[in-house]
Write a protein that holds these residues in place. Structure first.
Motif, PDB file in Angstrom:
ATOM      1  N   ILE A  19       0.901  -1.117   0.095  1.00  0.00           N
ATOM      2  CA  ILE A  19       0.026  -0.083   0.026  1.00  0.00           C
ATOM      3  C   ILE A  19       0.972   1.230   0.116  1.00  0.00           C
ATOM      4  O   ILE A  19       0.732   2.342  -0.731  1.00  0.00           O
ATOM      5  CB  ILE A  19      -0.935  -0.139   1.285  1.00  0.00           C
ATOM      6  N   GLN A  23       1.076   4.140  -2.775  1.00  0.00           N
ATOM      7  CA  GLN A  23       0.847   5.565  -2.335  1.00  0.00           C
ATOM      8  C   GLN A  23       1.892   6.394  -2.919  1.00  0.00           C
ATOM      9  O   GLN A  23       1.495   7.485  -3.375  1.00  0.00           O
ATOM     10  CB  GLN A  23       0.699   5.785  -0.970  1.00  0.00           C
ATOM     11  N   ASN A 105      -6.056   0.893  -4.186  1.00  0.00           N
ATOM     12  CA  ASN A 105      -4.694   1.422  -4.516  1.00  0.00           C
ATOM     13  C   ASN A 105      -4.018   0.661  -5.766  1.00  0.00           C
ATOM     14  O   ASN A 105      -2.623   1.002  -6.064  1.00  0.00           O
ATOM     15  CB  ASN A 105      -3.613   0.960  -3.176  1.00  0.00           C
TER      16      ASN A 105
END
Length: 466
Positions: A19, A23, A105
């Motif tokens: 994740i 990001q 994501n």
């Protein structure tokens, strides 16, 4: 298919790392050999054990403590099947949440066994035998750990079991013998003791939770004995045999005498081992040390520059939150940032009741290192909040440098210790003194007041309510 980052393993370290990398703009894939994401922690570890701990705690309170609060109920009973079903529901919701985060994501999920073909290529072998090879500029190994055993123990996973099987028993044991007085053994022992099992803990070391502060071990032993658990410390197990529906554990006590324990289940909780089976690390040239851990540097980088490893598969405490922090560190490092992690400030927690939590150094560690220190201790029994709730057991202990007053360690046994410890972890991250914490206004009445009082005891030796 080519990715910026491939993560092998979807436990707390792996999925968090994926994740964070996504990001930060990376194209990410994650490989998981099981049908559900989340690894040991979410499927057969942290989450299901806490679900059963909470359910059994509610039942225990109904039996032992409701009356003192003026609550009258008919003789409480429990449906163990429903408890297990609730645990499964909590796990399903949690692992489903991980799948949602992968989709959110734009992380590609591959279901299958990941194994190296080279330092940039990973083969994903699916359950039907088919496979495909994907390529990654950087690869993060986050394959976690499996329960350890002793060489002479044959785990049948029916009566002689690990934590995995202990979380899905079909019945409450009559007598559960637990080999190992660490976190896993005490937590699962607590679950079944609350539900009516006899529980005997056999520990090789002279105290339970042997890596924690001695005052913590002593207090926890006293409290759990009061709850009915039996402890046999300084006992070296030499044999575990199944005889029909019974299990016989043979051990040698500190006097050199051979003793035996007979129960219907034996939980082997002697720790965990790094899990690298099937990874084919040799094809990538990744080195493993004599303990089975993948060697890494301060950036969690292996001897192969584009391959990293995190969590239980590398050195350090085998804790989900440690793996998460390492996952974030690697992702940010790959993005050109300069993250840091202070391993001294990773809290250790035991989710018995009362809970146990610690951060920083123990008193013994400070003594061994020759550090001049001072200690402040405050009993939970002296708190108004504890008296109101009936949670009187435990204490807060703060260790500070004798000369500078900087907090060096903190140890808590008490209600909500797992949450309370974070105040001291934050304080220590900013190198606060015991006086700093003692001068912060704490809400009244709260359990956290014990932290203020223990800090004051460490600072000037004069707590206000003791």
């Amino acid at each position: 298919m080519k990715y910026d980052v491939i993560v092998i393993g979807s436990g707390p370290g792996g999925y968090i790392s994926a994740i964070r990398a996504a990001q930060l703009g990376k194209k990410v894939a994650i490989i998981e050999k099981y049908p559900t994401l989340g690894g040991t922690c979410l499927n057969v570890g942290c989450i299901p054990s806490k679900a059963l701990l909470d359910s059994s705690h509610h039942y225990y309170d109904a039996v032992h403590h409701f009356e003192e609060h003026g609550i009258s109920v008919e003789k409480p009973s429990f449906d163990f099947g429903k408890m297990v079903d609730r645990k499964a529901s909590v796990v399903e919701q949690t692992t489903g949440g991980i799948k949602y985060l992968m989709d959110k994501n734009d992380i590609t999920v591959y279901e299958g066994l990941g194994s190296f073909e080279s330092n940039t290529q990973v083969k994903v072998t699916k359950n039907d035998g088919s496979s495909e090879v994907i390529e990654g500029t950087n690869i993060i190994i986050a394959t976690g750990s499996k329960p350890s055993t002793l060489p002479f123990i044959s785990l049948d996973k029916e009566r002689i079991i690990t934590s995995t099987e202990a979380l899905k028993l079909k019945e409450v044991p009559k007598h559960l013998i637990v080999i190992g007085g660490g976190v896993i053994g005490l937590e699962l022992g607590s679950v079944y003791k609350r539900l009516g099992a006899d529980v005997s803990v056999v520990e090789y070391a002279p105290a339970i939770t042997p890596t924690m502060d001695k005052d913590v071990s002593k207090e926890l032993t006293k409290v759990l004995k009061k709850q009915g658990m039996k402890f046999h410390v300084s006992h070296g197990v030499s044999a575990v045999e199944r005889k029909g529906e019974e299990v016989v554990v043979t051990a040698t006590n500190k006097k050199g005498e051979e003793v035996s324990f007979t129960g219907d289940y034996c939980l082997v909780a002697v720790g965990r081992r790094p899990y690298t089976d099937g990874l084919a690390l040799d094809k990538a040239g990744v080195k493993v040390n004599e303990r089975g851990q993948i060697d890494v540097n301060d950036h969690l980088q292996t001897n192969v520059s584009n391959i990293y490893a995190i969590g239980d598969v590398v050195r350090g405490a085998m804790l989900a939150h440690k793996a998460e922090e390492e996952g974030v560190v690697v992702a940010e490092y790959l993005a050109g940032q300069k993250p840091h992690i202070d391993y001294n400030l990773i809290p250790g927690i035991v989710y018995t009741w009362p809970e146990v939590a610690a951060v920083g150094k123990t008193e013994q560690e400070l003594k061994d290192a020759g550090v001049a220190y001072k200690a402040g201790k405050f009993s939970m029994r002296a708190l108004g909040r504890s008296r109101a709730s009936g949670d009187l057991d435990g204490f807060v202990k703060v260790l500070a440098d004798k000369n500078t007053d900087e907090i060096l360690g903190a140890h808590i046994v008490g209600a909500r210790a797992a949450d309370l410890i974070m105040e001291l972890a934050v304080a220590m991250e900013y190198r606060a003194s015991a006086e700093d914490v003692a001068r912060i206004c704490h809400g009244h009445p709260t359990y956290s007041e014990a932290i203020k009082e223990a800090a004051k005891a460490a600072w000037d030796g004069k707590p206000l309510n003791a």
